[in-house]
Design a protein around this motif. Structure first.
Motif, PDB file in Angstrom:
ATOM      1  N   ILE A  12       0.835  -1.200   0.000  1.00 29.81           N
ATOM      2  CA  ILE A  12       0.000   0.000   0.000  1.00 29.81           C
ATOM      3  C   ILE A  12       0.870   1.250   0.000  1.00 29.81           C
ATOM      4  O   ILE A  12       0.592   2.220  -0.721  1.00 29.81           O
ATOM      5  N   LEU A  13       1.935   1.218   0.787  1.00 30.17           N
ATOM      6  CA  LEU A  13       2.854   2.357   0.834  1.00 30.17           C
ATOM      7  C   LEU A  13       3.478   2.607  -0.532  1.00 30.17           C
ATOM      8  O   LEU A  13       3.556   3.753  -0.994  1.00 30.17           O
ATOM      9  N   GLU A  14       3.902   1.541  -1.216  1.00 27.87           N
ATOM     10  CA  GLU A  14       4.494   1.690  -2.547  1.00 27.87           C
ATOM     11  C   GLU A  14       3.490   2.264  -3.547  1.00 27.87           C
ATOM     12  O   GLU A  14       3.842   3.089  -4.388  1.00 27.87           O
ATOM     13  N   GLU A  15       2.232   1.827  -3.441  1.00 24.65           N
ATOM     14  CA  GLU A  15       1.209   2.361  -4.342  1.00 24.65           C
ATOM     15  C   GLU A  15       0.979   3.847  -4.088  1.00 24.65           C
ATOM     16  O   GLU A  15       0.827   4.634  -5.034  1.00 24.65           O
ATOM     17  N   ARG A  16       0.951   4.236  -2.834  1.00 32.25           N
ATOM     18  CA  ARG A  16       0.760   5.657  -2.516  1.00 32.25           C
ATOM     19  C   ARG A  16       1.919   6.495  -3.043  1.00 32.25           C
ATOM     20  O   ARG A  16       1.706   7.598  -3.547  1.00 32.25           O
ATOM     21  N   TYR A  17       3.122   5.967  -2.944  1.00 30.66           N
ATOM     22  CA  TYR A  17       4.295   6.687  -3.455  1.00 30.66           C
ATOM     23  C   TYR A  17       4.231   6.789  -4.983  1.00 30.66           C
ATOM     24  O   TYR A  17       4.517   7.831  -5.562  1.00 30.66           O
ATOM     25  N   ASP A  40       5.685  11.973  -0.585  1.00 28.17           N
ATOM     26  CA  ASP A  40       6.977  12.265  -1.226  1.00 28.17           C
ATOM     27  C   ASP A  40       8.000  11.198  -0.824  1.00 28.17           C
ATOM     28  O   ASP A  40       7.735  10.297  -0.038  1.00 28.17           O
ATOM     29  N   ARG A  41       9.196  11.338  -1.384  1.00 30.53           N
ATOM     30  CA  ARG A  41      10.248  10.335  -1.189  1.00 30.53           C
ATOM     31  C   ARG A  41      10.660  10.217   0.276  1.00 30.53           C
ATOM     32  O   ARG A  41      10.843   9.119   0.786  1.00 30.53           O
ATOM     33  N   GLU A  42      10.800  11.349   0.940  1.00 25.40           N
ATOM     34  CA  GLU A  42      11.226  11.322   2.343  1.00 25.40           C
ATOM     35  C   GLU A  42      10.215  10.574   3.213  1.00 25.40           C
ATOM     36  O   GLU A  42      10.574   9.752   4.046  1.00 25.40           O
ATOM     37  N   GLU A  43       8.943  10.869   3.004  1.00 28.61           N
ATOM     38  CA  GLU A  43       7.904  10.193   3.786  1.00 28.61           C
ATOM     39  C   GLU A  43       7.856   8.708   3.452  1.00 28.61           C
ATOM     40  O   GLU A  43       7.695   7.863   4.332  1.00 28.61           O
ATOM     41  N   TYR A  44       8.013   8.386   2.165  1.00 29.00           N
ATOM     42  CA  TYR A  44       8.041   6.977   1.745  1.00 29.00           C
ATOM     43  C   TYR A  44       9.172   6.228   2.445  1.00 29.00           C
ATOM     44  O   TYR A  44       8.961   5.154   3.002  1.00 29.00           O
ATOM     45  N   LEU A  45      10.378   6.792   2.388  1.00 29.46           N
ATOM     46  CA  LEU A  45      11.531   6.123   2.996  1.00 29.46           C
ATOM     47  C   LEU A  45      11.359   5.977   4.510  1.00 29.46           C
ATOM     48  O   LEU A  45      11.690   4.925   5.078  1.00 29.46           O
ATOM     49  N   GLN A  46      10.830   6.996   5.154  1.00 35.10           N
ATOM     50  CA  GLN A  46      10.629   6.941   6.596  1.00 35.10           C
ATOM     51  C   GLN A  46       9.623   5.849   6.971  1.00 35.10           C
ATOM     52  O   GLN A  46       9.875   5.033   7.851  1.00 35.10           O
ATOM     53  N   ARG A  47       8.502   5.819   6.280  1.00 33.02           N
ATOM     54  CA  ARG A  47       7.473   4.822   6.591  1.00 33.02           C
ATOM     55  C   ARG A  47       7.932   3.412   6.217  1.00 33.02           C
ATOM     56  O   ARG A  47       7.599   2.458   6.907  1.00 33.02           O
ATOM     57  N   ARG A  48       8.694   3.296   5.128  1.00 31.58           N
ATOM     58  CA  ARG A  48       9.223   1.984   4.738  1.00 31.58           C
ATOM     59  C   ARG A  48      10.154   1.454   5.819  1.00 31.58           C
ATOM     60  O   ARG A  48      10.077   0.287   6.200  1.00 31.58           O
TER      61      ARG A  48
END
Length: 86
Positions: A63-68, A74-82
């Motif tokens: 789900i996180l990858e789909e939202r990204y 954004d990239r920073e939020e994606y990396l943090q949540r990942r």
């Protein structure tokens, strides 16, 4: 002598009387339920019977990858949540 008990049992129902009638109804009921269960098992929804046929629920990372990919985060939020999920 035609009282409540005759040579044919209680009220002419045969040798088993009331119990015979109840057992016959119970037997038919069990048979009908058994047949209905077999029919449901054979022709029911196959997704509900075998776990390997079910669509697995989406994992949080998917789900996180789909939202990204859609640009919702954004990239920073994606990396943090990942990193939080791993």
């Amino acid at each position: 002598m035609w009282g409540p008990m005759s040579e044919y049992g209680w009220n002419g129902m045969g040798g088993f009387g009331l119990w015979g009638g109840l057992m016959m109804v119970l037997g038919w009921g069990v048979l009908i339920i058994l047949i209905a269960g077999i029919v449901k098992w054979l022709f029911g929804n196959p997704i509900g019977h075998a776990g390997h046929l079910r669509e697995s629920p989406k994992r949080a990372l998917d789900i996180l990858e789909e939202r990204y990919a859609r640009g919702e985060i954004d990239r920073e939020e994606y990396l943090q949540r990942r990193d939080d999920l791993k």
